[in-house]
Design a protein around this motif. Structure first.
Motif, PDB file in Angstrom:
ATOM      1  N   SER A 295       1.855  31.274  27.802  1.00 20.22           N
ATOM      2  CA  SER A 295       2.190  31.166  26.381  1.00 20.22           C
ATOM      3  C   SER A 295       1.995  29.717  25.947  1.00 20.22           C
ATOM      4  O   SER A 295       1.890  28.809  26.779  1.00 20.22           O
ATOM      5  CB  SER A 295       3.634  31.588  26.133  1.00 20.22           C
ATOM      6  OG  SER A 295       4.523  30.637  26.711  1.00 20.22           O
ATOM      7  N   TRP A 296       1.950  29.503  24.640  1.00 21.04           N
ATOM      8  CA  TRP A 296       1.784  28.133  24.132  1.00 21.04           C
ATOM      9  C   TRP A 296       2.899  27.232  24.645  1.00 21.04           C
ATOM     10  O   TRP A 296       2.657  26.096  25.061  1.00 21.04           O
ATOM     11  CB  TRP A 296       1.746  28.142  22.613  1.00 21.04           C
ATOM     12  CG  TRP A 296       1.502  26.804  21.990  1.00 21.04           C
ATOM     13  CD1 TRP A 296       2.417  26.018  21.344  1.00 21.04           C
ATOM     14  CD2 TRP A 296       0.268  26.074  21.965  1.00 21.04           C
ATOM     15  NE1 TRP A 296       1.827  24.857  20.910  1.00 21.04           N
ATOM     16  CE2 TRP A 296       0.508  24.854  21.282  1.00 21.04           C
ATOM     17  CE3 TRP A 296      -1.022  26.329  22.441  1.00 21.04           C
ATOM     18  CZ2 TRP A 296      -0.491  23.900  21.068  1.00 21.04           C
ATOM     19  CZ3 TRP A 296      -2.011  25.376  22.237  1.00 21.04           C
ATOM     20  CH2 TRP A 296      -1.742  24.183  21.563  1.00 21.04           C
ATOM     21  N   GLU A 297       4.127  27.741  24.619  1.00 24.40           N
ATOM     22  CA  GLU A 297       5.268  26.951  25.057  1.00 24.40           C
ATOM     23  C   GLU A 297       5.201  26.641  26.553  1.00 24.40           C
ATOM     24  O   GLU A 297       5.482  25.511  26.984  1.00 24.40           O
ATOM     25  CB  GLU A 297       6.572  27.676  24.718  1.00 24.40           C
ATOM     26  CG  GLU A 297       6.863  27.830  23.230  1.00 24.40           C
ATOM     27  CD  GLU A 297       5.990  28.874  22.539  1.00 24.40           C
ATOM     28  OE1 GLU A 297       5.914  28.854  21.297  1.00 24.40           O
ATOM     29  OE2 GLU A 297       5.376  29.711  23.249  1.00 24.40           O
ATOM     30  N   ALA A 298       4.800  27.641  27.349  1.00 23.57           N
ATOM     31  CA  ALA A 298       4.683  27.424  28.791  1.00 23.57           C
ATOM     32  C   ALA A 298       3.554  26.442  29.106  1.00 23.57           C
ATOM     33  O   ALA A 298       3.646  25.635  30.042  1.00 23.57           O
ATOM     34  CB  ALA A 298       4.445  28.752  29.498  1.00 23.57           C
ATOM     35  N   PHE A 299       2.495  26.523  28.316  1.00 23.18           N
ATOM     36  CA  PHE A 299       1.378  25.584  28.482  1.00 23.18           C
ATOM     37  C   PHE A 299       1.836  24.150  28.239  1.00 23.18           C
ATOM     38  O   PHE A 299       1.580  23.249  29.059  1.00 23.18           O
ATOM     39  CB  PHE A 299       0.258  25.972  27.519  1.00 23.18           C
ATOM     40  CG  PHE A 299      -0.774  24.908  27.300  1.00 23.18           C
ATOM     41  CD1 PHE A 299      -1.611  24.483  28.323  1.00 23.18           C
ATOM     42  CD2 PHE A 299      -0.918  24.323  26.047  1.00 23.18           C
ATOM     43  CE1 PHE A 299      -2.565  23.494  28.113  1.00 23.18           C
ATOM     44  CE2 PHE A 299      -1.867  23.343  25.823  1.00 23.18           C
ATOM     45  CZ  PHE A 299      -2.696  22.926  26.862  1.00 23.18           C
ATOM     46  N   LEU A 300       2.544  23.915  27.142  1.00 19.63           N
ATOM     47  CA  LEU A 300       3.002  22.558  26.838  1.00 19.63           C
ATOM     48  C   LEU A 300       3.968  22.044  27.893  1.00 19.63           C
ATOM     49  O   LEU A 300       4.002  20.842  28.191  1.00 19.63           O
ATOM     50  CB  LEU A 300       3.658  22.520  25.453  1.00 19.63           C
ATOM     51  CG  LEU A 300       2.746  22.806  24.251  1.00 19.63           C
ATOM     52  CD1 LEU A 300       3.545  22.702  22.952  1.00 19.63           C
ATOM     53  CD2 LEU A 300       1.556  21.860  24.211  1.00 19.63           C
ATOM     54  N   ALA A 301       4.768  22.941  28.478  1.00 12.36           N
ATOM     55  CA  ALA A 301       5.725  22.530  29.505  1.00 12.36           C
ATOM     56  C   ALA A 301       5.019  21.981  30.746  1.00 12.36           C
ATOM     57  O   ALA A 301       5.614  21.203  31.516  1.00 12.36           O
ATOM     58  CB  ALA A 301       6.620  23.704  29.879  1.00 12.36           C
ATOM     59  N   LYS A 302       3.762  22.349  30.950  1.00  9.16           N
ATOM     60  CA  LYS A 302       3.002  21.857  32.105  1.00  9.16           C
ATOM     61  C   LYS A 302       2.763  20.348  32.028  1.00  9.16           C
ATOM     62  O   LYS A 302       2.412  19.717  33.013  1.00  9.16           O
ATOM     63  CB  LYS A 302       1.647  22.576  32.191  1.00  9.16           C
ATOM     64  CG  LYS A 302       1.733  24.070  32.465  1.00  9.16           C
ATOM     65  CD  LYS A 302       2.149  24.346  33.884  1.00  9.16           C
ATOM     66  CE  LYS A 302       2.110  25.836  34.202  1.00  9.16           C
ATOM     67  NZ  LYS A 302       2.551  26.129  35.578  1.00  9.16           N
ATOM     68  N   ALA A 303       2.928  19.772  30.822  1.00  7.79           N
ATOM     69  CA  ALA A 303       2.642  18.348  30.643  1.00  7.79           C
ATOM     70  C   ALA A 303       3.664  17.456  31.322  1.00  7.79           C
ATOM     71  O   ALA A 303       3.380  16.272  31.584  1.00  7.79           O
ATOM     72  CB  ALA A 303       2.593  18.019  29.151  1.00  7.79           C
ATOM     73  N   ALA A 304       4.852  17.975  31.603  1.00  4.50           N
ATOM     74  CA  ALA A 304       5.980  17.138  32.043  1.00  4.50           C
ATOM     75  C   ALA A 304       5.645  16.177  33.187  1.00  4.50           C
ATOM     76  O   ALA A 304       6.012  14.990  33.119  1.00  4.50           O
ATOM     77  CB  ALA A 304       7.160  18.029  32.414  1.00  4.50           C
ATOM     78  N   PRO A 305       4.978  16.593  34.252  1.00  5.09           N
ATOM     79  CA  PRO A 305       4.761  15.646  35.359  1.00  5.09           C
ATOM     80  C   PRO A 305       3.647  14.628  35.131  1.00  5.09           C
ATOM     81  O   PRO A 305       3.468  13.718  35.947  1.00  5.09           O
ATOM     82  CB  PRO A 305       4.397  16.570  36.538  1.00  5.09           C
ATOM     83  CG  PRO A 305       3.913  17.824  35.924  1.00  5.09           C
ATOM     84  CD  PRO A 305       4.545  17.956  34.592  1.00  5.09           C
ATOM     85  N   ILE A 306       2.905  14.752  34.046  1.00  6.36           N
ATOM     86  CA  ILE A 306       1.775  13.850  33.794  1.00  6.36           C
ATOM     87  C   ILE A 306       2.240  12.684  32.928  1.00  6.36           C
ATOM     88  O   ILE A 306       2.712  12.880  31.812  1.00  6.36           O
ATOM     89  CB  ILE A 306       0.606  14.591  33.106  1.00  6.36           C
ATOM     90  CG1 ILE A 306       0.180  15.809  33.936  1.00  6.36           C
ATOM     91  CG2 ILE A 306      -0.559  13.646  32.890  1.00  6.36           C
ATOM     92  CD1 ILE A 306      -0.295  15.480  35.333  1.00  6.36           C
ATOM     93  N   ALA A 307       2.107  11.482  33.430  1.00  7.89           N
ATOM     94  CA  ALA A 307       2.570  10.285  32.709  1.00  7.89           C
ATOM     95  C   ALA A 307       1.672   9.984  31.524  1.00  7.89           C
ATOM     96  O   ALA A 307       0.469  10.282  31.540  1.00  7.89           O
ATOM     97  CB  ALA A 307       2.597   9.091  33.660  1.00  7.89           C
ATOM     98  N   ASP A 308       2.252   9.360  30.506  1.00  8.73           N
ATOM     99  CA  ASP A 308       1.470   8.949  29.344  1.00  8.73           C
ATOM    100  C   ASP A 308       0.348   8.002  29.743  1.00  8.73           C
ATOM    101  O   ASP A 308      -0.743   8.040  29.166  1.00  8.73           O
ATOM    102  CB  ASP A 308       2.384   8.264  28.312  1.00  8.73           C
ATOM    103  CG  ASP A 308       3.176   9.250  27.483  1.00  8.73           C
ATOM    104  OD1 ASP A 308       2.632  10.319  27.162  1.00  8.73           O
ATOM    105  OD2 ASP A 308       4.336   8.954  27.155  1.00  8.73           O
ATOM    106  N   GLN A 309       0.607   7.149  30.737  1.00 11.69           N
ATOM    107  CA  GLN A 309      -0.417   6.199  31.160  1.00 11.69           C
ATOM    108  C   GLN A 309      -1.643   6.912  31.721  1.00 11.69           C
ATOM    109  O   GLN A 309      -2.781   6.440  31.548  1.00 11.69           O
ATOM    110  CB  GLN A 309       0.154   5.234  32.201  1.00 11.69           C
ATOM    111  CG  GLN A 309      -0.798   4.108  32.579  1.00 11.69           C
ATOM    112  CD  GLN A 309      -1.193   3.274  31.374  1.00 11.69           C
ATOM    113  OE1 GLN A 309      -0.346   2.803  30.629  1.00 11.69           O
ATOM    114  NE2 GLN A 309      -2.499   3.092  31.167  1.00 11.69           N
TER     115      GLN A 309
END
Length: 474
Positions: free
Chosen positions: A150-164
């Protein structure tokens, strides 16, 4: 080494320059809900980090299948920001045509709008060996398949990736690298993928703006297929470059209704399309009166307009200031009391370099001994107390940017600030009938009459049918 001028860089710059202005509107539960540039870019950055988390490499491909929605554009921007390449697919494509494009562009991830579009993917899964993930847009019912997020589950995948990590991807983008794939309709054979570079997209968008394509404060309705480069230019590339606002149509059938609800300053169409919008220049109107010393009530061709007197006058002043500054007519108003101010060495250097340019705008600035300068005249609308600060900003923009585009962007920002600071019509101010008529006429003469310089609406338009509906009239 200066950063490459790319669409990802430009949209990041919009969030810095106008964080609280409206980037787009989408209709939810019958109401047009705005999203600011700051939040919009946050959405894009989160989606880009999520794509990296899903394994999208630099140069990796994604595909998008659905009607014009915020998620479509967020996903497209996110792919480019992560160093990837998006490819749009027409919603009318068959399952076989979808399979051809997804496989041909080597997409790792596909974004789909709803169950109907998912079924096209599902029917061809065995013929899509490179596809790893399918993401659904908001509102799509849950799909029981390990490939689907889902869109929400997809966005949650971002958590471990640092902004840098994402910033490093952005920094690595080169102008000559592939930015997007535009597939032809396939009427003369299999669809062909047109390869467009970051330089191509950035140059084309800026060229259109230089020829009057869009400005900050302009707005458009997104309704034509985003898989076509023309609508991508209107919905994705021009707004990222100019700071214009996008309204997402509810559906192709709802376009006429949406145009009446959110009158855009411009609409892109193709010759086969009927005329959907006529700008109201010269429209006859009748002043009904003033309400609560906040709004002017106006009858216009079967509609009632509720005009915000402060926001609308800001728009009028803003465009007058732009006409003076942007066109560089050099109009000047002598100051009864010249203004003297001192500058640090770096600021003095910038001022001296920009002296000829500032004179063309209408400033008369003379050395006054040592580190001091004296302002003897300014362009119209400038308040004396604000002049030194504005001069320094203009000079610094000229010195830092060394390009016409960066200076013109600064001029638009300054024009918006000046429009706020001059003696504009304020909320709580009583207006005579003549003043109300003059205000509405000046507003309708504006290039972009429906939004103030900060992106807020200048008016609400209600049709007779809408009003009658409130009284349950049929």
């Amino acid at each position: 080494m200066p950063a490459a001028d790319t669409i990802p860089r430009r949209i990041l710059d919009q969030a810095r320059r106008r964080p609280a202005s409206h980037a787009y509107f989408a209709k939810q539960a019958g109401v047009w809900r705005p999203t600011t540039w700051r939040h919009y870019v946050d959405e894009i950055r989160t989606a880009a980090r999520a794509l990296i988390a899903l394994g999208l490499p630099r140069g990796g491909k994604v595909a998008i299948l659905g009607f014009n929605r915020p998620e479509w554009v967020i996903f497209d921007h996110a792919a480019m920001m992560a160093g990837g390449v998006p490819a749009g697919i027409y919603t009318t494509c068959s399952a076989e045509e979808v399979q051809y494009i997804v496989h041909h562009c080597e997409a790792h991830v596909v974004l789909v709008e709803d169950l109907g579009q998912w079924k096209k993917i599902a029917a061809q899964k065995s013929n899509l060996p490179l596809l790893r993930h399918v993401v659904t847009m908001k509102g799509c019912p849950p799909i029981d398949d390990p490939m689907v997020l889902s869109w929400e589950a997809f966005l949650a995948k971002a958590a471990p990736i640092a902004d840098q990590t994402l910033d490093d991807r952005i920094d690595a983008i080169e102008p000559g690298e592939l930015a997007t794939l535009i597939y032809t309709s396939g009427t003369t054979g299999p669809p062909k993928g047109v390869m467009l570079t970051h330089k191509n997209l950035a140059w084309t968008a800026q060229t259109m703006i230089d020829h009057g394509g869009a400005r900050a404060g302009d707005s458009t309705l997104s309704y034509l297929p985003l898989s076509h480069i023309a609508e991508q230019m209107t919905t994705i590339l021009l707004p990222a470059t100019a700071g214009a606002t996008v309204y997402f149509a509810e559906s192709i059938e709802k376009v006429p209704d949406n145009l009446r609800e959110v009158p855009p300053t411009g609409v892109f169409g193709v010759p086969a399309q009927p005329t959907l919008w006529r700008r109201p220049d010269g429209t006859e109107f009748r002043i009904v009166g003033q309400s609560h010393e906040l709004f002017v009530l106006v009858e216009v061709e079967g509609e009632l307009w509720v005009v915000d007197q402060h926001a609308s006058h800001e728009r009028v002043i803003y465009e007058q200031v732009l006409e003076t500054l942007h066109r560089r007519k050099g109009e000047a108003q002598p100051l009864l009391l010249p203004i003297t101010f001192e500058l640090a060495p770096t600021a003095r250097a910038a001022l001296e370099e920009a002296q000829e340019y500032l004179t063309a705008l209408g400033f008369d600035i003379q050395p006054f001994g040592g580190a001091a300068y004296q302002v003897q005249a300014t362009p119209p609308y400038f308040r004396a107390s604000d002049t030194p600060e504005l001069i320094i900003e203009l000079a610094q923009a000229r010195a830092d940017g060394r390009s016409e585009n960066s200076v013109e962007a600064k001029i638009e920002d300054l024009a918006a600030r000046v429009a706020c600071k001059v003696k504009s019509v304020k909320a709580g101010q009583t207006l005579t009938p003549e003043a109300m008529k003059a205000l509405v006429k000046s507003l309708l003469d504006c290039r972009s009459p429906f939004v103030c310089p900060h992106g807020r609406p200048t008016m609400v338009r209600l049709s007779v049918q809408q009003l009658a509906g409130q009284f349950d009239r049929r």
